[in-house]
Scaffold this active site. Sequence first.
Site, mmCIF file in Angstrom:
data_model
loop_
_atom_site.group_PDB
_atom_site.id
_atom_site.type_symbol
_atom_site.label_atom_id
_atom_site.label_comp_id
_atom_site.label_asym_id
_atom_site.label_seq_id
_atom_site.Cartn_x
_atom_site.Cartn_y
_atom_site.Cartn_z
ATOM 1 N N LYS A 115 46.438 45.782 41.103
ATOM 2 C CA LYS A 115 46.384 47.255 41.035
ATOM 3 C C LYS A 115 47.008 47.904 42.261
ATOM 4 O O LYS A 115 47.460 49.040 42.207
ATOM 5 C CB LYS A 115 44.939 47.725 40.852
ATOM 6 C CG LYS A 115 44.387 47.338 39.492
ATOM 7 C CD LYS A 115 43.175 48.151 39.099
ATOM 8 C CE LYS A 115 42.805 47.845 37.653
ATOM 9 N NZ LYS A 115 41.528 48.333 37.252
ATOM 10 N N LYS A 198 47.632 40.404 29.752
ATOM 11 C CA LYS A 198 46.449 40.687 28.921
ATOM 12 C C LYS A 198 46.517 42.109 28.353
ATOM 13 O O LYS A 198 47.128 43.002 28.961
ATOM 14 C CB LYS A 198 45.163 40.499 29.728
ATOM 15 C CG LYS A 198 44.937 41.542 30.782
ATOM 16 C CD LYS A 198 43.503 41.507 31.326
ATOM 17 C CE LYS A 198 43.348 42.684 32.283
ATOM 18 N NZ LYS A 198 42.054 42.945 32.809
ATOM 19 N N LYS A 201 43.531 48.487 29.149
ATOM 20 C CA LYS A 201 43.462 49.948 28.991
ATOM 21 C C LYS A 201 44.512 50.627 29.848
ATOM 22 O O LYS A 201 44.971 51.707 29.546
ATOM 23 C CB LYS A 201 42.100 50.460 29.465
ATOM 24 C CG LYS A 201 40.942 50.036 28.640
ATOM 25 C CD LYS A 201 39.632 50.408 29.355
ATOM 26 C CE LYS A 201 38.528 49.458 28.936
ATOM 27 N NZ LYS A 201 37.534 49.208 29.946
HETATM 28 P P1 TYM Z 1 36.592 45.974 31.606
HETATM 29 O O1 TYM Z 1 36.051 47.333 31.337
HETATM 30 O O2 TYM Z 1 38.016 45.868 32.025
HETATM 31 O O3 TYM Z 1 36.412 45.052 30.354
HETATM 32 C C1 TYM Z 1 35.157 44.881 29.677
HETATM 33 C C2 TYM Z 1 35.053 43.460 29.151
HETATM 34 O O4 TYM Z 1 36.181 43.170 28.317
HETATM 35 C C3 TYM Z 1 36.822 41.969 28.772
HETATM 36 N N1 TYM Z 1 38.272 42.114 28.547
HETATM 37 C C4 TYM Z 1 39.006 41.257 27.832
HETATM 38 N N2 TYM Z 1 38.687 40.119 27.169
HETATM 39 C C5 TYM Z 1 39.684 39.489 26.500
HETATM 40 N N3 TYM Z 1 40.969 39.923 26.474
HETATM 41 C C6 TYM Z 1 41.338 41.050 27.123
HETATM 42 N N4 TYM Z 1 42.600 41.462 27.050
HETATM 43 C C7 TYM Z 1 40.345 41.769 27.854
HETATM 44 N N5 TYM Z 1 40.355 42.905 28.590
HETATM 45 C C8 TYM Z 1 39.088 43.097 29.001
HETATM 46 C C9 TYM Z 1 36.493 41.896 30.260
HETATM 47 O O5 TYM Z 1 36.584 40.578 30.748
HETATM 48 C C10 TYM Z 1 35.075 42.401 30.278
HETATM 49 O O6 TYM Z 1 34.164 41.364 29.960
HETATM 50 N N6 TYM Z 1 34.890 44.873 36.148
HETATM 51 C C11 TYM Z 1 34.535 44.896 34.753
HETATM 52 C C12 TYM Z 1 33.363 45.798 34.436
HETATM 53 C C13 TYM Z 1 32.113 45.472 35.186
HETATM 54 C C14 TYM Z 1 31.251 44.365 34.923
HETATM 55 C C15 TYM Z 1 30.170 44.526 35.831
HETATM 56 C C16 TYM Z 1 31.302 43.302 34.021
HETATM 57 C C17 TYM Z 1 31.556 46.215 36.181
HETATM 58 N N7 TYM Z 1 30.378 45.643 36.579
HETATM 59 C C18 TYM Z 1 29.105 43.601 35.843
HETATM 60 C C19 TYM Z 1 30.222 42.384 34.040
HETATM 61 C C20 TYM Z 1 29.159 42.534 34.956
HETATM 62 C C21 TYM Z 1 35.718 45.448 33.962
HETATM 63 O O7 TYM Z 1 36.560 46.134 34.487
HETATM 64 O O8 TYM Z 1 35.659 45.221 32.659
#
Ligand code: TYM
Length: 338
Positions: A115, A198, A201
Site C-alpha cells: 500500500k 488477488k 476492494k
Molecule cells: P479484508 O476486509 O481485506 O478481507 C476480509 C476477509 O476476506 C479475505 N479476503 C480474501 N480471501 C480470498 N480471496 C481474496 N481475494 C480475498 N480478499 C480478502 C481476507 O483474508 C479476510 O479474511 N485486516 C483484515 C481485517 C481485520 C481482521 C481483524 C481479520 C481487521 N482485524 C482481526 C481477522 C481478525 C482485512 O483487511 O480483511
Amino acid sequence: MAKEKPVILTCAQPTGQLHLGNYLGAIKNWAALLDDYQCYFGIVDLHAITTPYVPAELRKNTLTCLAQYIACGLDPAKCRIFVQSHVIGHTELAWVLGCLTPMGQLQRMTQFKDKARGKESGSIGAGLLYYPVLMAADILLYNADLVPVGDDQKQHLELTRDIAAKFNNTYSPTFKVPEPYKHGSGGRVMSLQDPTKKMSKSDANESGVLFLLDPPNILRKKIMSAVTDTGKEIVAREDKPGISNLLDIMSAVTDRSAGDLEKEFVGQGYATFKTAVADAVIAHLEPIREKCNALMEDKETLNKVLQEGASDAQRRANRTLSKVYRKAGFMERPTLER
Ligand code: TYM
C-alpha cells in the site's frame, strides 16, 4: 458445568463493497462455524480510515457490510456481530501492544509495503503502519482461540501471535496465542482482469472484481470478459492462472471439485465454460443480494443486531482490558460521575 466453546474472531473492513473473494475466502466459511464455536464477527471501521476515504460512504458501507454478513448466513441469533468503533478497548489495547512491537517488523509487513509502494512517506498516514497492531488488538481483546482468514492476512496473524507471546513474556501469561483456522477452499480468489493478483476492494480496475451486490447482468459481463490464457483446455494448471481461478470460483459456488468440472468441460471452448461460470455465480449470489436488499429496508433489525453485538463484545473486551491495564502497571481507574 458445560465446557465453554472455543472462541472464533474474525473481521472484514467496510471499505467499499464486499466481493467474491471476501465471500468465498471468508464469510461463506464463517457461516459454517456458528454451531461449534462462540463467534465474534467484527466490521472494522477503524481500519478502514487508514487509507483515503469518504466519511458518509464509510457510514453507509458499514451498515451494508452488516446486511451482507447476515445475508451470507451469519445468523445473529447464533453469533455476535459488532462494529469495531462501538466497542471501547480496540484502540486502547492497540496502544499497549504497539509499545511492545518493533517498528522494523511493521515496516516489513507485505500489505504495508504494497500500500505504501510508490508513495512519499509524507503522504502515508502512520495508521497504515500501525494497522497490524490494531488487528492484533481486535483478536487478543476477545482472547480468540482461532482466527479464520484468507491467505492475504496470514502474515498479520503471525505478527499477532508474536505480539501475544511477547506480552505474555514481558508481563505474565494473559493471552491465548491464537491459531489460524484453516478453511477448505477459497483462500485466494484472484482478480478476473489480472489473475496473478488477488481480487481486492482497492483494485482500480473494477471489472476484475465481482461484488456481492452486483446485479446479474454486471456479474455476467465481468465474467465473460475475464482474462483467459493461451490454449483451449479447461484445466487448473500453474501456467493457466485465469482458467484456474474461474475453475476455483465455480468449484466453490457449486460445491463440486475442480477435477470434476475439468471432466465436464473437456473439449468445450472458453465461451461455453465462462457462460457456465456466470450462471453458477449468479445463481449463488442472487438470493444473497435479495436478502441484503430486504435487510437494508429494515434498519430496526440491523440496529438491534448492532446493539446486542456491541454489548456482548464490550463485556468481553472490558474483562481483557482491565487485566491488561493492571498488568501494565496503570492505576485503577477512578469511578467517574456521569
Ligand atoms: P479484508 O476486509 O481485506 O478481507 C476480509 C476477509 O476476506 C479475505 N479476503 C480474501 N480471501 C480470498 N480471496 C481474496 N481475494 C480475498 N480478499 C480478502 C481476507 O483474508 C479476510 O479474511 N485486516 C483484515 C481485517 C481485520 C481482521 C481483524 C481479520 C481487521 N482485524 C482481526 C481477522 C481478525 C482485512 O483487511 O480483511
